[in-house]
Design an enzyme around this catalytic site. Structure first.
Site, PDB file in Angstrom:
ATOM      1  N   LEU A  15      -1.144  66.054 -49.415  1.00 41.25           N
ATOM      2  CA  LEU A  15      -0.855  66.955 -48.309  1.00 41.25           C
ATOM      3  C   LEU A  15       0.674  67.119 -48.600  1.00 41.25           C
ATOM      4  O   LEU A  15       1.304  65.888 -48.248  1.00 41.25           O
ATOM      5  CB  LEU A  15      -1.443  66.898 -47.160  1.00 41.25           C
ATOM      6  N   ASP A  16       1.495  68.014 -48.250  1.00 40.05           N
ATOM      7  CA  ASP A  16       2.983  67.982 -48.202  1.00 40.05           C
ATOM      8  C   ASP A  16       3.281  67.607 -46.893  1.00 40.05           C
ATOM      9  O   ASP A  16       2.330  67.749 -45.975  1.00 40.05           O
ATOM     10  CB  ASP A  16       3.678  68.957 -49.107  1.00 40.05           C
TER      11      ASP A  16
END
Lengths: 330, 251
Positions: A97-98
């Site tokens: 997940l960024d």
């Protein structure tokens, strides 16, 4: 104590990643907390070593020196001399997940890392809730980027939005069939398509299996997306393109993963629960489901298994009521 | 070789001439054994190779004992000696006379015995500083913060790290508070007396926290002055609580 704690620490568990943190920091923090828990056990009793000591035996004028074997406490393996028993743990991360996205992040410890690759090969779908804001356009599609243009959005209604979303879902449906390399003329393929089980089992670009609008209050709108092989940037670009289709502009203010395969928000551990006990409990709770799901997904050809699918995670569900604590009062 | 002489030949395996750990020498050196029994963490000291060499060559009876008695006189308890020595092993290379002069200097500045013990415990390197350096540091804080002598003393007792750490971050933070965040001098003084840790906080985290608290939560300056603990907490805690309160509708 330390080795007992380590023996049970193998498997998959899910963690809630808050926005603003890189996934690597989350992984390192979890590792530190686990190490603290593993090294917190009592120190073992001091060991004994056998030493040959000179000792006088026999008294009187004749003193004979003999070697006697005595066991003497030794400090060689004392924790203060060697350091903590465990200095690093092997923790792997599932789908990343960024920094600005939040939601369920799957981590694997020890032997569970093998299951991570199996999960990746099972190609399960993921659920996201994406919050968009009409009227702005920025260069990186999220509301903290450099503003590129502004526009009005009075003409946008819920029906138009629903129509656009249905269009998107339809076009992605065709792509699903194309990438899954199934011959649609066969009977099994037709049955699978009827039940909505077609999905690509190898690399493919981002594919959306279901998309619907949960909440619409201009300028804000909330959509739920079920997709696979995506990155969060592509989801934000999707919001941008929705805005373009509606003849206005849109940016994405929040991306939240609510489900990753079979790990939902309820299984994800909050920051307060990132310690040895809760993680062990989570691993044990998730283990049977993980085994069942992977067996189902990675053993195709077994006819009996495919016919029974109670509650497949990618059936289109109703709008999830988990608006979450990060949303402003809707 | 007669039988008796043969027995007297001790044929232990030889000590390794150089290793990375002190484990191999612990059994053969009384000094190291006594240190471990005191509670000193050798695994941390062996990371500094000079320190490890020094400890091996010292003799417990002659050098170490005197310094330990001196520390006990100061007021450090037996169980705290371990953590102290783990941090400041260099104290063994100091001269006992120098240490006594420094303690006498601190006493001349009207620090009570209990205060000195507390300061030494919290900042183990304090006794390794020369009298000149301590004098300079105390003078710097008195001039920079413009507090009375008693208040400076209380501040230093609460956070002796100020004396041992470098002065650059403190100067930077003072400038940040004055110019960037816009606090007045008396406000800064009030906040520092309440929460001295503010002076050594990270500049970037400080600006981020202040930005969130002042602009997003719209809390005016005088309220922040009343509760400077916001600069001590992590940003995400403040953010979580604020978002929770807005969700409840009670921001």
């Amino acid at each position: 104590m330390g080795s007992r704690g380590l023996a049970r620490l193998h498997g998959l568990f899910a963690v809630y990643k808050p926005p603003g943190l890189k996934w690597k920091h989350v992984r390192d923090t979890v590792e530190l907390q686990l190490l603290k828990g593993v090294n917190a056990g009592k120190a073992p009793a001091p060991e004994q070593r056998v030493r040959f000591l000179l000792g006088p035996v026999g008294d009187g004028e004749e003193k004979a020196l003999t070697l006697t074997a005595t066991s003497v406490p030794t400090l060689t393996n004392h924790p203060l001399v060697c350091g903590p028993a465990c200095t690093s743990l092997k923790i792997g991360v599932g789908h990343r997940l960024d920094a600005q996205a939040s939601g369920v992040l799957v981590l694997g410890v020890g032997h569970g890392r093998r299951l991570l690759t199996s999960m990746y090969n099972a190609h399960l779908t993921k659920d996201y809730t994406v919050r968009g804001l009409l009227g702005k356009a920025t260069d990186d599609f999220c509301d903290e980027g450099r503003l590129v243009e502004k526009s009005t959005y009075d003409h946008v209604t819920r029906e138009k939005l629903d129509r656009i979303l249905a269009l998107i879902q339809g076009s992605h449906q065709k792509a699903l069939v194309m990438y899954s390399s199934l011959d649609l003329q066969t009977q099994e393929a037709y049955e699978m398509a009827v039940r909505g089980l077609i999905r690509p089992m190898n690399k493919s670009p981002m594919l959306v299996t279901a998309i619907q609008c949960i909440h619409f209050a201009p300028p804000e709108f909330l959509i739920q997306v079920q997709c696979m092989h995506e990155t969060q940037k592509q989801l934000r670009r999707l919001v941008h393109e929705i805005g373009l289709e509606l003849k206005t502009t849109a940016v994405c203010s929040q991306v939240r993963r609510t489900r990753d395969g079979f790990f939902t928000l309820d299984d994800a551990l909050l920051r307060t629960h990132w310690d040895l006990h809760s993680i062990e409990d989570a691993i044990q709770a998730a283990a049977p489901r993980v085994a069942a799901e992977l067996e189902r997904s990675l053993g195709p050809g077994l006819g009996t298994q495919q016919l029974q699918d109670p509650g497949r995670p990618w059936d289109s569900r109703g709008p999830s009521s988990a608006l979450g604590l990060e949303s402003c009062a809707g | 070789v007669s039988e008796e002489e043969a027995i007297q030949i001790i044929a232990d395996p030889p000590l390794p001439p150089d290793t990375y750990t002190l484990r191999d020498y612990v059994d053969h050196s009384e000094t190291l054994q006594k240190l471990v029994l005191l509670g000193v963490d050798l695994s941390k000291i062996e990371k500094h190779p000079d320190a490890a060499n020094l400890l091996l060559r010292l003799d417990f009876e002659k050098d170490i004992k005197q310094i330990l008695m001196f520390l006990k006189d100061l007021g450090i308890e037996d169980n705290q000696l371990g953590t102290y020595l783990t941090k400041n092993y260099a104290i063994f290379s100091e001269d006992l006379e120098n240490l006594k002069t420094r303690v006498a200097y601190l006493q001349s500045k009207n620090f009570s015995k209990a205060h000195i013990a507390q300061m030494v415990r919290n900042a183990p390197f304090l006794l390794s500083f020369s009298v000149e350096r301590l004098d300079n540091r105390l003078g710097f804080f008195q001039k920079e913060l413009e507090l009375s002598v008693k208040k400076t003393r209380d501040l230093v007792v609460r956070l002796p790290r100020l004396l041992t750490g470098s002065l650059e971050p403190v100067k930077e933070n003072m400038k940040v508070y004055r110019l960037e965040l816009g606090f007045k001098r008396n406000e800064i003084q009030h906040m520092i007396t309440k929460v001295p840790k503010m002076l050594t906080a990270n500049k970037r985290k400080l600006t981020e926290t202040f930005d969130y608290v002042h602009n997003v939560m719209s809390i005016p300056h005088h309220l922040i002055v009343r509760f400077p603990q916001v600069f001590n907490t992590r940003l995400f805690k403040v953010k979580e609580r604020h978002l929770f309160l807005t969700y409840l509708g009670r921001a």
